[in-house]
Design an enzyme around this catalytic site. Structure first.
Site, mmCIF file in Angstrom:
data_model
loop_
_atom_site.group_PDB
_atom_site.id
_atom_site.type_symbol
_atom_site.label_atom_id
_atom_site.label_comp_id
_atom_site.label_asym_id
_atom_site.label_seq_id
_atom_site.Cartn_x
_atom_site.Cartn_y
_atom_site.Cartn_z
ATOM 1 C CE1 TYR A 107 68.771 25.737 71.602
ATOM 2 C CE2 TYR A 107 69.356 25.316 69.323
ATOM 3 C CZ TYR A 107 69.659 25.263 70.666
ATOM 4 O OH TYR A 107 70.870 24.765 71.061
ATOM 5 C CG HIS B 26 67.081 22.503 71.135
ATOM 6 N ND1 HIS B 26 66.473 22.706 72.353
ATOM 7 C CD2 HIS B 26 68.403 22.427 71.386
ATOM 8 C CE1 HIS B 26 67.387 22.763 73.303
ATOM 9 N NE2 HIS B 26 68.579 22.591 72.739
#
Length: 415
Positions: A170, A225
């Site tokens: 990510y 995240h």
């Protein structure tokens, strides 16, 4: 008699409400409301990967019910669309309501001939501290990117980094020198692999390298995240305390708000949550039980100025500060509105600023400025943002989706 006359004079009838979907590099949904005396207001209704759902919600349901209403009655219109739908909350409904609210505040501030932050109560600070994104496929690349942003004057810097042994991580750009854009164009989301074990082992090394090279002058932020379980997040937060993070963001999925108590019991690393929330009810337990330090709800998804003001006021009772989500999948209309809100809101923490391409900013001519780590919305009446309809028409909608994540054994995970 006088009362009736005064009411009539203050009436500013809405005559038009139009929805535009445009893709100058990525998809944005823009609402434009026009009053009978020609004042226009803009609102952002972008919901990454579900843009057309919000556009049709606006076009089919809200826009026809705006015609003939008094644009000044922002609160009543907000309540009408929230309570009147019967089906309350949810990202599509709330993004549509948010766009209406934003556009009406734009109109009201223009009618008052003042920038929105003045109408909200005036500036609470000289400028809005924003944080940037820095990334790299290796620690050395991440350190180079950090140095570049440090030179630009940023006082708050988010760091992400590629993880050895993982093809995708990510927060990575698609290639060196390219801006990070999570969504991928096409009819199908990209599938990425995730390993919590590799992440937990590697990520403290990145923070160690940053603090060793650059010291503690800047605020250091990191986005997890939604990838960790509560106990993993607790372990991670505890292991990075020496690096004095400004926050760890979205350590675990926040539907189960109770689980943040477990993280809190184990670490004093500050926690920021809320970018996927769409109402004050999503934030209620986390705030009143003081399980987070920063609330990341946005004007585009959590009810516009009207909704965000309630969330921020409620948060202020518990010394929780704002740290609004601000990626490039919220349009420049939202960024303009957010900067006005941030300049005013008493319990401001920080504002995310991912930036926009020149192509995007040509479609949305803006008035904000950046100076040495701080932004200012400018002094133009309203939001201080415009929308070039002709140019926008040259960039039609293109299907694009955020990725999905799978564990190494193929189990679907939280992206």
């Amino acid at each position: 008699m006088h009362h009736d006359k005064r009411c009539k004079e203050s009436n500013m009838k809405i005559v038009k409400a139009e929805v535009f979907v445009t893709c100058p590099g990525r998809n944005f949904v823009t609402l434009k409301i026009t009053t009978e005396d020609g004042i226009t207001g803009l609102g952002d209704a972008t919901l990454n990967g579900r843009e057309l759902s919000v556009a049709s919600y606006l076009q089919d349901h809200l826009c026809p019910q705006l015609i003939g209403r008094d644009a000044h009655r922002i609160e009543d219109i907000w309540q009408f669309f929230y309570k009147g739908a019967y089906w309350r909350r949810g990202p599509v409904t709330m993004s549509a309501i948010s766009a209406v609210d934003m556009a009406l505040w734009d109109i009201k501030a223009k009618a008052a001939n003042m920038p929105l932050y003045q109408l909200l109560g005036g500036a609470s600070r000289e400028g809005v501290m924003v944080y940037c994104h820095t990334t790299g496929h290796s620690i050395d690349e991440a350190l180079d990117d950090y140095a570049r942003h440090q030179e630009l004057g940023f006082k708050a810097i988010r760091v992400q980094c590629g993880i050895p042994g993982m093809k995708t991580t990510y927060g990575m750009s698609k290639g060196k020198g390219l801006a990070y854009e999570p969504a991928t164009k096409g009819q199908w989301p990209e599938e990425q692999l995730w390993s919590t074990e590799k992440y937990l082992d590697f990520m403290p090394k990145l923070f160690d390298a940053v603090r060793n090279k650059f010291g503690f002058d800047e605020h250091l932020l990191h986005d997890m995240h939604h990838r960790l379980t509560p106990i993993e997040a607790a372990r991670f937060g505890k292991s990075i305390e020496d690096y004095r993070m400004f926050w760890m963001e979205d350590p675990t999925p926040a539907e189960n708000q109770e689980c943040f108590r477990l993280i809190r019991q184990h670490t004093v690393t500050p926690i920021a949550v809320g970018e996927v929330f769409n109402s004050i009810w999503d934030c209620k337990q986390l705030i009143e039980e003081q399980l987070i330090d920063y609330i990341r709800t946005t004007l585009t998804h959590a009810g516009g100025i009207t909704g965000m003001r309630r969330i921020a006021d409620f948060a202020s009772l518990y010394q929780v500060r704002t740290g609004s989500h601000g990626p490039s999948d919220l349009s420049p209309v939202c960024m303009a509105a957010a900067l006005h809100f941030d300049l005013w809101v008493p319990n401001f923490g920080v504002q995310e600023y991912m930036g926009y391409s020149e192509q995007m900013l040509e479609v949305f001519p803006h008035n904000w400025t950046f100076d040495n780590g701080y932004m200012h919305p400018g002094e133009k009446p309203g939001l201080g943002i415009e929308f070039d309809e002709k140019l926008a028409a040259k960039y039609p909608y293109e299907p694009a989706y955020l990725p999905v994540a799978r564990l190494e054994d193929g189990t679907l995970w939280n992206w």
